[in-house]
Scaffold this motif. Structure first.
Motif, mmCIF file in Angstrom:
data_model
loop_
_atom_site.group_PDB
_atom_site.id
_atom_site.type_symbol
_atom_site.label_atom_id
_atom_site.label_comp_id
_atom_site.label_asym_id
_atom_site.label_seq_id
_atom_site.Cartn_x
_atom_site.Cartn_y
_atom_site.Cartn_z
ATOM 1 N N ARG A 109 0.838 -1.214 0.000
ATOM 2 C CA ARG A 109 0.000 0.000 0.000
ATOM 3 C C ARG A 109 0.869 1.258 0.000
ATOM 4 O O ARG A 109 0.554 2.243 -0.675
ATOM 5 C CB ARG A 109 -0.940 0.003 1.205
ATOM 6 C CG ARG A 109 -2.120 -0.935 1.064
ATOM 7 C CD ARG A 109 -3.161 -0.730 2.154
ATOM 8 N NE ARG A 109 -2.653 -0.990 3.494
ATOM 9 C CZ ARG A 109 -2.712 -2.175 4.103
ATOM 10 N NH1 ARG A 109 -3.255 -3.207 3.491
ATOM 11 N NH2 ARG A 109 -2.232 -2.317 5.326
ATOM 12 N N ASP A 110 1.975 1.230 0.748
ATOM 13 C CA ASP A 110 2.881 2.376 0.779
ATOM 14 C C ASP A 110 3.476 2.642 -0.598
ATOM 15 O O ASP A 110 3.562 3.789 -1.033
ATOM 16 C CB ASP A 110 4.000 2.147 1.799
ATOM 17 C CG ASP A 110 4.963 3.310 1.842
ATOM 18 O OD1 ASP A 110 4.704 4.264 2.601
ATOM 19 O OD2 ASP A 110 5.971 3.281 1.099
ATOM 20 N N VAL A 111 3.871 1.572 -1.293
ATOM 21 C CA VAL A 111 4.475 1.738 -2.616
ATOM 22 C C VAL A 111 3.438 2.249 -3.617
ATOM 23 O O VAL A 111 3.738 3.106 -4.447
ATOM 24 C CB VAL A 111 5.132 0.425 -3.088
ATOM 25 C CG1 VAL A 111 5.554 0.509 -4.545
ATOM 26 C CG2 VAL A 111 6.332 0.097 -2.204
ATOM 27 N N VAL A 112 2.205 1.757 -3.530
ATOM 28 C CA VAL A 112 1.150 2.257 -4.412
ATOM 29 C C VAL A 112 0.928 3.753 -4.174
ATOM 30 O O VAL A 112 0.795 4.537 -5.116
ATOM 31 C CB VAL A 112 -0.162 1.461 -4.203
ATOM 32 C CG1 VAL A 112 -1.345 2.155 -4.866
ATOM 33 C CG2 VAL A 112 -0.012 0.050 -4.728
ATOM 34 N N LYS A 113 0.905 4.131 -2.915
ATOM 35 C CA LYS A 113 0.638 5.530 -2.556
ATOM 36 C C LYS A 113 1.818 6.455 -2.838
ATOM 37 O O LYS A 113 1.644 7.556 -3.359
ATOM 38 C CB LYS A 113 0.279 5.608 -1.070
ATOM 39 C CG LYS A 113 -0.039 7.003 -0.582
ATOM 40 C CD LYS A 113 -0.389 6.997 0.886
ATOM 41 C CE LYS A 113 -0.621 8.412 1.390
ATOM 42 N NZ LYS A 113 -0.866 8.425 2.838
ATOM 43 N N ASN A 114 3.037 6.002 -2.504
ATOM 44 C CA ASN A 114 4.201 6.896 -2.524
ATOM 45 C C ASN A 114 5.231 6.587 -3.602
ATOM 46 O O ASN A 114 6.240 7.269 -3.688
ATOM 47 C CB ASN A 114 4.890 6.861 -1.154
ATOM 48 C CG ASN A 114 3.960 7.313 -0.055
ATOM 49 O OD1 ASN A 114 3.339 8.364 -0.156
ATOM 50 N ND2 ASN A 114 3.838 6.517 0.990
ATOM 51 N N GLY A 115 5.025 5.558 -4.379
ATOM 52 C CA GLY A 115 5.976 5.227 -5.445
ATOM 53 C C GLY A 115 7.035 4.240 -4.992
ATOM 54 O O GLY A 115 7.078 3.793 -3.842
ATOM 55 N N ARG A 116 7.873 3.886 -5.922
ATOM 56 C CA ARG A 116 8.906 2.877 -5.732
ATOM 57 C C ARG A 116 9.745 3.130 -4.494
ATOM 58 O O ARG A 116 10.032 4.270 -4.143
ATOM 59 C CB ARG A 116 9.821 2.851 -6.954
ATOM 60 C CG ARG A 116 10.868 1.772 -6.901
ATOM 61 C CD ARG A 116 11.864 1.879 -8.024
ATOM 62 N NE ARG A 116 11.189 1.867 -9.305
ATOM 63 C CZ ARG A 116 11.812 1.902 -10.454
ATOM 64 N NH1 ARG A 116 13.112 1.975 -10.497
ATOM 65 N NH2 ARG A 116 11.144 1.876 -11.581
ATOM 66 N N ALA A 117 10.150 2.039 -3.852
ATOM 67 C CA ALA A 117 10.994 2.150 -2.660
ATOM 68 C C ALA A 117 12.035 1.047 -2.674
ATOM 69 O O ALA A 117 11.740 -0.092 -3.027
ATOM 70 C CB ALA A 117 10.153 2.043 -1.397
ATOM 71 N N PHE A 118 13.219 1.381 -2.272
ATOM 72 C CA PHE A 118 14.267 0.395 -2.045
ATOM 73 C C PHE A 118 14.035 -0.159 -0.643
ATOM 74 O O PHE A 118 13.902 0.592 0.316
ATOM 75 C CB PHE A 118 15.650 1.044 -2.147
ATOM 76 C CG PHE A 118 16.767 0.103 -1.844
ATOM 77 C CD1 PHE A 118 17.123 -0.900 -2.740
ATOM 78 C CD2 PHE A 118 17.461 0.199 -0.648
ATOM 79 C CE1 PHE A 118 18.147 -1.786 -2.450
ATOM 80 C CE2 PHE A 118 18.489 -0.682 -0.355
ATOM 81 C CZ PHE A 118 18.833 -1.669 -1.260
ATOM 82 N N LEU A 119 13.958 -1.479 -0.526
ATOM 83 C CA LEU A 119 13.673 -2.113 0.765
ATOM 84 C C LEU A 119 14.947 -2.691 1.367
ATOM 85 O O LEU A 119 15.727 -3.341 0.683
ATOM 86 C CB LEU A 119 12.644 -3.231 0.592
ATOM 87 C CG LEU A 119 11.329 -2.844 -0.070
ATOM 88 C CD1 LEU A 119 10.437 -4.062 -0.229
ATOM 89 C CD2 LEU A 119 10.627 -1.748 0.710
ATOM 90 N N GLU A 135 -1.490 -5.464 -7.089
ATOM 91 C CA GLU A 135 -1.475 -4.022 -7.324
ATOM 92 C C GLU A 135 -0.833 -3.660 -8.659
ATOM 93 O O GLU A 135 -0.747 -2.492 -9.006
ATOM 94 C CB GLU A 135 -0.744 -3.302 -6.177
ATOM 95 C CG GLU A 135 -1.399 -3.473 -4.825
ATOM 96 C CD GLU A 135 -2.786 -2.851 -4.758
ATOM 97 O OE1 GLU A 135 -3.095 -1.932 -5.542
ATOM 98 O OE2 GLU A 135 -3.574 -3.299 -3.894
ATOM 99 N N ASN A 136 -0.365 -4.669 -9.377
ATOM 100 C CA ASN A 136 0.291 -4.487 -10.669
ATOM 101 C C ASN A 136 1.522 -3.591 -10.577
ATOM 102 O O ASN A 136 1.781 -2.753 -11.438
ATOM 103 C CB ASN A 136 -0.691 -3.943 -11.712
ATOM 104 C CG ASN A 136 -0.224 -4.263 -13.113
ATOM 105 O OD1 ASN A 136 0.390 -5.298 -13.342
ATOM 106 N ND2 ASN A 136 -0.504 -3.381 -14.058
ATOM 107 N N ILE A 137 2.262 -3.765 -9.485
ATOM 108 C CA ILE A 137 3.534 -3.065 -9.348
ATOM 109 C C ILE A 137 4.640 -4.100 -9.480
ATOM 110 O O ILE A 137 4.466 -5.258 -9.143
ATOM 111 C CB ILE A 137 3.648 -2.297 -8.010
ATOM 112 C CG1 ILE A 137 3.389 -3.209 -6.809
ATOM 113 C CG2 ILE A 137 2.711 -1.120 -7.994
ATOM 114 C CD1 ILE A 137 3.553 -2.538 -5.449
#
Length: 185
Positions: A109-119, A135-137
């Motif tokens: 949900r965070d990535v959908v809302k805020n964009g790509r993230a390095f984990l 989410e098709n990400i």
């Protein structure tokens, strides 16, 4: 009706309360996608997972796609874990080795809302896959070569496996099922 008979009956949607106590160790465990989803959500609830319905769905999804969701959830819930407030920093998201069985839906949900993230410091990262696909990400990760590194996917590479699992049910590895059933609760 015996537990195994009830689980093999496609019209049975409710799970027996005594399921854990009556697991047949020497027979293949066959459940529907929905039954596994419900059982896994129950185990996640008992363990204090903040979004147990999503964890249950993710477990059934992983199992349906051949990734051993039952075994992975059992390992995750057998270890102490905590919840995590997701705060991005300059490098992305530090998951502090909190199991993605517990926080995978929130990360997606965070990535959908805020964009790509390095984990960083990811534990049980395979639990991110069902939510990323839904989410098709895309995720840049060697566990799934069908994903490009970043961007949007044009096709769900798991649709056929999921359709078969919904139609035919899932055969769960005996040892994984016994360990899953033995989780506290």
């Amino acid at each position: 009706m015996s537990v195994l008979r009830q689980l093999d009956d496609p019209s049975a949607t409710a799970l027996p309360d005594c399921l854990d106590a009556q697991i047949a160790v020497n027979e293949a465990m066959h459940v529907t996608f929905e039954q596994l989803q419900s059982l896994a959500a129950g185990k996640a609830t008992q363990s204090g997972v903040s979004d147990p319905a999503e964890t249950g769905w993710g477990t059934a999804w992983l199992e349906a796609c051949g990734y051993g969701g039952v075994k992975l959830l059992t390992e995750a819930l057998s270890e102490p874990f905590s919840t995590l407030r997701l705060d991005r920093d300059a490098l992305g998201l530090d998951l502090h080795n909190v199991s993605c069985a517990a926080i995978g839906p929130a990360v997606a949900r965070d990535v959908v809302k805020n964009g790509r993230a390095f984990l960083r410091n990811v534990r049980h990262g395979l639990f991110l896959l069902p939510f990323a696909v839904r989410e098709n990400i895309s995720i840049g990760c060697p566990i799934d070569p069908a994903f490009a590194l970043g961007g949007e996917r044009s096709k769900n590479p798991y649709a056929e496996k999921l359709a078969l699992a919904h139609a035919n049910g899932l055969d769960i590895d005996d040892s994984a099922w016994v360990a899953f059933a033995a989780l506290a609760g």
